[in-house]
Design a protein around this motif. Sequence first.
Motif, short mmCIF file in Angstrom:
data_model
loop_
_atom_site.label_atom_id
_atom_site.label_comp_id
_atom_site.label_asym_id
_atom_site.label_seq_id
_atom_site.Cartn_x
_atom_site.Cartn_y
_atom_site.Cartn_z
N HIS A 1 0.84 -1.21 0.12
CA HIS A 1 -0.12 0.00 -0.04
C HIS A 1 0.68 1.21 0.11
O HIS A 1 0.46 2.14 0.72
N LEU A 2 2.01 1.11 -0.60
CA LEU A 2 2.70 2.38 -0.74
C LEU A 2 2.54 2.85 -2.29
O LEU A 2 2.98 2.03 -3.13
N TYR A 3 2.06 3.87 -2.55
CA TYR A 3 1.73 4.29 -3.58
C TYR A 3 2.60 5.32 -4.31
O TYR A 3 3.34 6.06 -3.72
N THR A 4 2.75 5.28 -5.86
CA THR A 4 3.83 5.99 -6.54
C THR A 4 3.15 6.31 -7.88
O THR A 4 1.98 5.88 -8.29
N ILE A 5 3.92 6.85 -8.84
CA ILE A 5 3.52 6.97 -10.15
C ILE A 5 3.60 5.85 -10.80
O ILE A 5 4.67 5.22 -10.99
N PRO A 6 2.61 5.32 -11.61
CA PRO A 6 2.71 4.31 -12.57
C PRO A 6 3.57 4.63 -13.92
O PRO A 6 2.89 5.50 -14.60
N ARG A 7 4.49 4.18 -14.18
CA ARG A 7 5.49 4.71 -15.22
C ARG A 7 5.46 3.73 -16.42
O ARG A 7 5.94 4.20 -17.39
N ASN A 8 4.91 2.76 -16.45
CA ASN A 8 4.69 1.92 -17.49
C ASN A 8 6.04 1.47 -18.25
O ASN A 8 6.17 1.40 -19.60
N LEU A 9 6.84 1.21 -17.39
CA LEU A 9 8.31 0.86 -17.98
C LEU A 9 8.32 -0.60 -18.48
O LEU A 9 7.49 -1.37 -17.86
N PRO A 10 9.12 -0.93 -19.40
CA PRO A 10 9.18 -2.39 -19.49
C PRO A 10 9.94 -3.36 -18.41
O PRO A 10 10.65 -2.60 -17.45
N PRO A 11 9.83 -4.52 -18.39
CA PRO A 11 10.40 -5.39 -17.18
C PRO A 11 11.72 -5.31 -17.22
O PRO A 11 12.29 -4.86 -18.22
N THR A 12 12.65 -5.19 -16.15
CA THR A 12 13.86 -5.48 -16.09
C THR A 12 14.40 -6.61 -16.88
O THR A 12 14.03 -7.73 -16.87
#
Length: 507
Positions: free
Chosen positions: A366-377
């Motif tokens: 439940h720690l929220y932040t920006i969804p960045r839609n980055l590719p998987p590592t």
Amino acid sequence: MPQTSLMMTLQFSSSGTPVNILAKHFLIPGLGRYDHKYSPKLPSKFPKASIFNSHQILNPILHQPPVNQSVAAIVFGDGSESRLYPLTKRRSEGAIPIASNYRLIDAVVSNCINSNINKIYALTQFNSTSLNSHLSRAYSGAGLGKEGFVEVIAAYQSPEDQGWFQGTADAIRRCLWVLEEYPVAEFLVLPGHHLYKMDYQKVIESHRNRKSDITIVASNGITKRDQDPGVGVLKINTENQVMQYSLKSNKEPVNYAVAETLTRCSDSSYSYIPSMGIYLINRATMVNLLNNHFPKAMDFGTEVIRGALSLGMKVEAYLFEGYWEDMRSIEAFYQANMECIKKLNTGYKLVLTYGSLTVEIMLLLHLYTIPRNLPPTIVNDAMITDSVIGDGCILNRCKIKSTVVGMRTKIRDGAIIEDSVIMGSDVYQIEDGRESSIKSTSVPIGIGENTEIRKAIVDKNARIGKNVKIINKDNVEEGDREANGYIISGRIMVVLRSAEIPDHSIL
């Protein structure tokens, strides 16, 4: 929509051999904390979910106005003086990246959301560009209900006030015309750069039950703040009533252990505990103190709280037993990141047991932040042990141990990184020899081939060349090498944001 993640380490045995698996699961934000009676309607596209942990309230405050209607949070994301320099050279404290995907302020805002406080004002001023951008992009309403918001109030000038905010009390006073827009009963004042997990509903319940004018949250857990000058110290009686507020100094150290022993031996004695800088204050009390009693006060703690005590107001302490780090130094920030990867039941971690299966759940739940839609590592033949890896990284034939690796980090062949914090990059650099998304230099963004990094913090967009050693070779305690792209603080190497460390350098 804000993003939340659950970091899990699964430990089980097969043929007597322990196996560790680090997994990341993304959850739908805004679910699992609200009382059904008062919770706002979520969009129908959100699936139903229930998530509980040992700190979660199952019986919300009854016979009182719902928290999401009666309490507004005031979060301070920055300060004019910071002990986290050079991490704050171009950003405020609340905007500092932590635990690979997050910013420090995410912990505090997430505590508000999870405590059903959905009216959040962020007051910002110094180096606030990245913080303002992060808050406005990350918290656009999802999980906050129909009337919920995170509103950034940046320092401004008006015909009455021509200068900057002069302190926390001055900032709140000048913003009261905005803060009073909603008929809330209490204001919750919060520092935006502390790391902890707290259910503010318990603080509110205690405040209302004791009919307090002001409640101050104080740390009653294991702390090393005996060494920190400038910490607010509360003198409380056996009923947790605050008798005195003072600032700790090097000249007059407070011996908490002795005070606690005296408290146990005598019902009439007092104890001394560090304030967390968290204040719950009645709306009318706030307005009266700032506008009428102390219209020239600049600092909320040292001036307004002391003034309230001198007026005989009822000021109570709420004792918090959990993990808390206030990021008062580079060492504190470094250790907070290391807590994210330790296999101990301390810090930001929760341990659950299901039969023979042990699950360690980091309290990034439940720690929220920006969804960045980055590719998987992408991991190519790399050896990774006890580490946290952010999104969109490229790790090639390297060795990583006990390290936090931030987003978009590129680590090249033969690199060895141990006990470090790599903050990552804001951009990807195309290295095809013909074009680049950013200006090309001799050293590309990321960590070069055969480079060795130990006990270091590498800020964003750093360019570290080939065969570099960042190891504090002379075991220096403190060192200012900012002109060369790094400093040393508490024997921790700190590479500056966008610094360039040439090939074959030994630091």
